[in-house]
Enzyme design. Sequence first.
Site, PDB file in Angstrom:
ATOM      1  N   ASN A 170       0.877  -1.171   0.000  1.00 38.79           N
ATOM      2  CA  ASN A 170       0.000   0.000   0.000  1.00 38.79           C
ATOM      3  C   ASN A 170       0.916   1.224   0.000  1.00 38.79           C
ATOM      4  OD1 ASN A 170      -1.777   2.061   0.517  1.00 38.79           O
ATOM      5  ND2 ASN A 170      -2.262   1.412   2.615  1.00 38.79           N
ATOM      6  N   TRP A 171       1.065   1.811  -1.179  1.00 31.93           N
ATOM      7  CA  TRP A 171       2.057   2.887  -1.322  1.00 31.93           C
ATOM      8  C   TRP A 171       1.576   4.215  -0.735  1.00 31.93           C
ATOM      9  CZ3 TRP A 171       4.539   2.415  -6.895  1.00 31.93           C
ATOM     10  CH2 TRP A 171       5.102   1.141  -7.029  1.00 31.93           C
ATOM     11  N   LYS A 172       0.297   4.311  -0.446  1.00 30.09           N
ATOM     12  CA  LYS A 172      -0.288   5.556   0.103  1.00 30.09           C
ATOM     13  C   LYS A 172       0.076   6.753  -0.787  1.00 30.09           C
ATOM     14  CE  LYS A 172      -0.182   3.406   4.602  1.00 30.09           C
ATOM     15  NZ  LYS A 172      -0.166   3.559   6.051  1.00 30.09           N
ATOM     16  N   HIS A 192      -9.552   1.457   4.572  1.00 29.79           N
ATOM     17  CA  HIS A 192      -8.289   1.641   5.298  1.00 29.79           C
ATOM     18  C   HIS A 192      -8.520   2.607   6.466  1.00 29.79           C
ATOM     19  CE1 HIS A 192      -4.208   2.858   6.290  1.00 29.79           C
ATOM     20  NE2 HIS A 192      -3.833   1.717   5.748  1.00 29.79           N
ATOM     21  N   GLU A 240      -6.933   5.008   7.487  1.00 29.29           N
ATOM     22  CA  GLU A 240      -6.726   6.432   7.170  1.00 29.29           C
ATOM     23  C   GLU A 240      -7.950   7.026   6.470  1.00 29.29           C
ATOM     24  OE1 GLU A 240      -2.923   5.781   5.289  1.00 29.29           O
ATOM     25  OE2 GLU A 240      -2.114   5.290   7.264  1.00 29.29           O
ATOM     26  N   GLU A 244      -5.686  -4.546  10.562  1.00 25.24           N
ATOM     27  CA  GLU A 244      -4.654  -3.531  10.760  1.00 25.24           C
ATOM     28  C   GLU A 244      -4.949  -2.749  12.037  1.00 25.24           C
ATOM     29  OE1 GLU A 244      -2.599  -2.526   6.759  1.00 25.24           O
ATOM     30  OE2 GLU A 244      -4.299  -1.193   7.007  1.00 25.24           O
ATOM     31  N   GLY A 276       2.338   2.501  10.649  1.00 23.36           N
ATOM     32  CA  GLY A 276       3.312   3.572  10.460  1.00 23.36           C
ATOM     33  C   GLY A 276       3.974   4.017  11.744  1.00 23.36           C
ATOM     34  N   SER A 303       3.263  -1.952  10.391  1.00 21.36           N
ATOM     35  CA  SER A 303       4.708  -2.027  10.648  1.00 21.36           C
ATOM     36  C   SER A 303       5.306  -3.412  10.383  1.00 21.36           C
ATOM     37  CB  SER A 303       5.027  -1.553  12.071  1.00 21.36           C
ATOM     38  OG  SER A 303       4.611  -0.204  12.242  1.00 21.36           O
ATOM     39  N   GLY A 350       2.724  -1.041   4.295  1.00 17.97           N
ATOM     40  CA  GLY A 350       2.815   0.382   3.971  1.00 17.97           C
ATOM     41  C   GLY A 350       4.261   0.776   3.736  1.00 17.97           C
ATOM     42  N   GLY A 351       4.875   1.384   4.744  1.00 19.17           N
ATOM     43  CA  GLY A 351       6.224   1.940   4.620  1.00 19.17           C
ATOM     44  C   GLY A 351       7.235   1.018   3.964  1.00 19.17           C
TER      45      GLY A 351
END
Length: 250
Positions: A9-11, A95, A97, A167, A173, A212, A233-234
């Site tokens: 998930n590159w956001k 998600h 966010e 999640e 993150g 994470s 993500g990251g």
Amino acid sequence: MRRLLVVGNWKLNGTLSSTKELLTGVLGGMSEVTAADVGVCPPYPYLLPAAELLQGSAVALGAQDVCDQDVGAFTGEVSAPMLVDVGCSLVIVGHSERRSIYGESDEFTAKKFAAAQRSGLTPILCVGETLDEREQGVTETVVARQLDAVVALAGMDALATAVIAYEPVWAIGTGKTASPEQAQDVHAFIRQRLAASNEAVASKVQILYGGSVKPGNAAELFAKPDIDGGLIGGASLKAEDFLGICSAVK
Ligand code: PGA
């Protein structure tokens, strides 16, 4: 046996050129990835160039969000038929966010889930509790409510062609990963809750863990019986790290 699935998930990250570079890096290492299916979710404007690069590869393309409507006067939205048209097969819905920053409710998330399936996309439905909710001991209540909203609208059978991602919001993150046991507990809860209405769907649906995940902790998480991969993500923004996670289980 459920296969492992690892999705990046590159956001809101990257440029056209970094997108191409990252995908080229991922494609270059895919021969080492034997035990997992792999997908990436770049930002909307990079989906089409990504689809061109990924054509014929084993890496599936996904979007990070989708409109609940298919067509019409919905300024700024991107529909599921459009995502299919540019080569997506996956889409993240709900998600945390989207839920927390943009105020998207359980019911609205369910509508997006249904829109994705209407067009043949596989929705990756995200569920998870905040730190506050975990500390209040309501993790299962929250996750059940998020799942139930989707089942109420789309039906239990719809989950047979979907993916769930657990999640915990406090792990996203933050560098704080849920321990494999904490994650497994919630994954098992999700599967049991689905099994109460449909055993076949419950045993088939892939439940990913997100929050994470790194090359160093992926193997331990993915070894748990109800954890079927990860939403990353990251660590999905660096080809080497992402590939390390994808090949964490041989
Ligand atoms: P993270 O994000 O891996 O950076 O914690 C996961 C996600 O939000 O899907």
